[in-house]
Design a protein around this motif. Structure first.
Motif, PDB file in Angstrom:
ATOM      1  N   ASN A 128      19.083 -13.827  -1.690  1.00  0.00           N
ATOM      2  CA  ASN A 128      18.620 -15.195  -1.876  1.00  0.00           C
ATOM      3  C   ASN A 128      19.552 -16.164  -1.153  1.00  0.00           C
ATOM      4  N   GLN A 183      10.287 -34.297   2.855  1.00  0.00           N
ATOM      5  CA  GLN A 183      11.663 -33.823   2.736  1.00  0.00           C
ATOM      6  C   GLN A 183      12.668 -34.930   3.029  1.00  0.00           C
ATOM      7  N   ARG A 230      17.353 -34.912  -8.281  1.00  0.00           N
ATOM      8  CA  ARG A 230      16.932 -33.594  -7.823  1.00  0.00           C
ATOM      9  C   ARG A 230      15.964 -32.984  -8.828  1.00  0.00           C
ATOM     10  N   GLN A 234       9.263 -26.106  -5.095  1.00  0.00           N
ATOM     11  CA  GLN A 234       9.062 -25.089  -4.071  1.00  0.00           C
ATOM     12  C   GLN A 234       9.130 -25.745  -2.701  1.00  0.00           C
ATOM     13  N   LYS A 235       9.687 -25.023  -1.762  1.00  0.00           N
ATOM     14  CA  LYS A 235       9.760 -25.520  -0.398  1.00  0.00           C
ATOM     15  C   LYS A 235       9.133 -24.503   0.548  1.00  0.00           C
ATOM     16  N   SER A 249      13.075 -23.484  -5.285  1.00  0.00           N
ATOM     17  CA  SER A 249      14.341 -24.169  -5.005  1.00  0.00           C
ATOM     18  C   SER A 249      14.985 -24.624  -6.304  1.00  0.00           C
ATOM     19  N   GLN A 250      16.307 -24.439  -6.390  1.00  0.00           N
ATOM     20  CA  GLN A 250      17.029 -24.887  -7.575  1.00  0.00           C
ATOM     21  C   GLN A 250      18.380 -25.439  -7.162  1.00  0.00           C
ATOM     22  N   SER A 251      18.776 -26.546  -7.773  1.00  0.00           N
ATOM     23  CA  SER A 251      20.073 -27.171  -7.511  1.00  0.00           C
ATOM     24  C   SER A 251      20.868 -27.221  -8.796  1.00  0.00           C
ATOM     25  N   GLY A 263      22.979 -24.884  -4.140  1.00  0.00           N
ATOM     26  CA  GLY A 263      21.565 -24.812  -3.846  1.00  0.00           C
ATOM     27  C   GLY A 263      21.154 -23.361  -3.668  1.00  0.00           C
ATOM     28  N   TYR A 265      17.665 -20.624  -3.113  1.00  0.00           N
ATOM     29  CA  TYR A 265      16.238 -20.387  -2.875  1.00  0.00           C
ATOM     30  C   TYR A 265      15.929 -18.955  -3.275  1.00  0.00           C
TER      31      TYR A 265
END
Length: 297
Positions: A128, A183, A230, A234-235, A249-251, A263, A265
């Protein structure tokens, strides 16, 4: 020094109010507009003051940065009049708190040092893509996929690698993101939220100054003064090496290091997206190993 700091914070509060006022239409807040031509975009100062239940003179002083101690009730009234959402309302409160606070000198910039255990964490997340970034979106550490996911970023010097700079100035960014407009809008809004509460911080002012000078797209979005936080999302990436992939996506905020975030993915194992991440990780690892092998003289 103190008076200059207070003036700067008050001016930032005024800039935010002015931006929100000029982008709020009279119709949106229930006002009836006559047939004449309006030279003022959005609401007039007197219209907003009336809606918020404060004097026009007081509001003008707020917007010009001369009034730096609005009460919580005034802030709430302005937020309601402008139909601010929760994040915008909170940002208004934070700007007002800073404007009212005595600050003889700016706080030190957050550390750019990435702790060793965080680098181990990045490795454990493979395949990931993952990275650590600063509050100004400088990439401070990454695993192979975390760098390779942003096609072409590895060609920039390490100190130049910044996700905001990449989105606006790297020629590959528009091809990488099919929703590039969305974005960059989110990117500028997040930078605005951070910079609004630290308007004189060199790490932020240097980046913003560069992007204002080099990107008309950034300058236009910066002027709008939209703020947001934030959100997990999904990107979609149209990557030149592994094709089109949709990733979660996760921050995550890093404790003890103000401003640093991880960050990540991810993709479900067994899916084409996960296979693409495996391929990207292997290709990036091979390239990294090749570049670090001493070449014969």
């Amino acid at each position: 020094m103190a008076s200059q700091s207070v003036h700067s914070e008050g001016a930032e509060l005024g800039r935010y109010l002015r931006a929100r006022r000029t982008q709020t239409s009279p119709e949106h807040v229930g006002l009836t507009v006559g047939a004449g031509i309006r030279r003022t975009p959005g609401l007039r100062r007197e219209e907003l003051a009336t809606l918020a239940g404060i004097s026009i003179d007081y509001y003008v002083r707020l917007e010009r940065g001369k009034e730096t101690r609005p009460s919580p009730a005034v802030l709430d009234s302005l937020a309601r009049a402008l139909h601010m959402d929760d994040q915008e309302h909170q940002h208004l409160r934070e700007l007002a708190a800073r404007a009212a606070r005595y600050a003889p000198e700016p706080p030190p910039a957050p550390s750019r040092t990435v702790r060793p255990h965080l680098k181990l964490l990045l490795e454990s997340l493979r395949p990931n893509p993952a990275y650590v970034i600063s509050r100004s979106m400088d990439m401070l550490a990454w695993n192979p996929g975390g760098l390779a996911l942003y096609a072409g970023l590895e060609g920039w010097p390490v100190k130049h690698r910044n996700l905001a700079r990449y989105l606006f100035l790297h020629p590959a960014a528009r091809d990488l993101f099919p929703d590039w407009d969305r974005q960059v809008t989110g990117c500028v809004a997040r930078l605005r939220a951070v910079a609004g509460t630290a308007p004189d911080a060199p790490d932020l002012t240097n980046l913003v100054g560069e992007l204002l000078l080099k990107s008309a797209d950034f300058a236009g979005l910066w002027e709008r003064y939209e703020v947001t936080g934030r959100k997990p999302a999904q990107k979609i990436f149209q990557h030149p090496e592994v094709g089109t992939v949709t990733l979660a996506s996760q921050s995550l905020h890093v404790e003890g290091t103000p401003g640093q975030r991880i960050g990540v993915y991810t993709a479900e194992p067994g899916t084409p997206e996960h296979d693409a991440l495996l391929l990207l990780d292997m290709a990036a690892s091979a390239t990294s190993a090749y570049n670090t092998v001493p070449r014969p003289s």
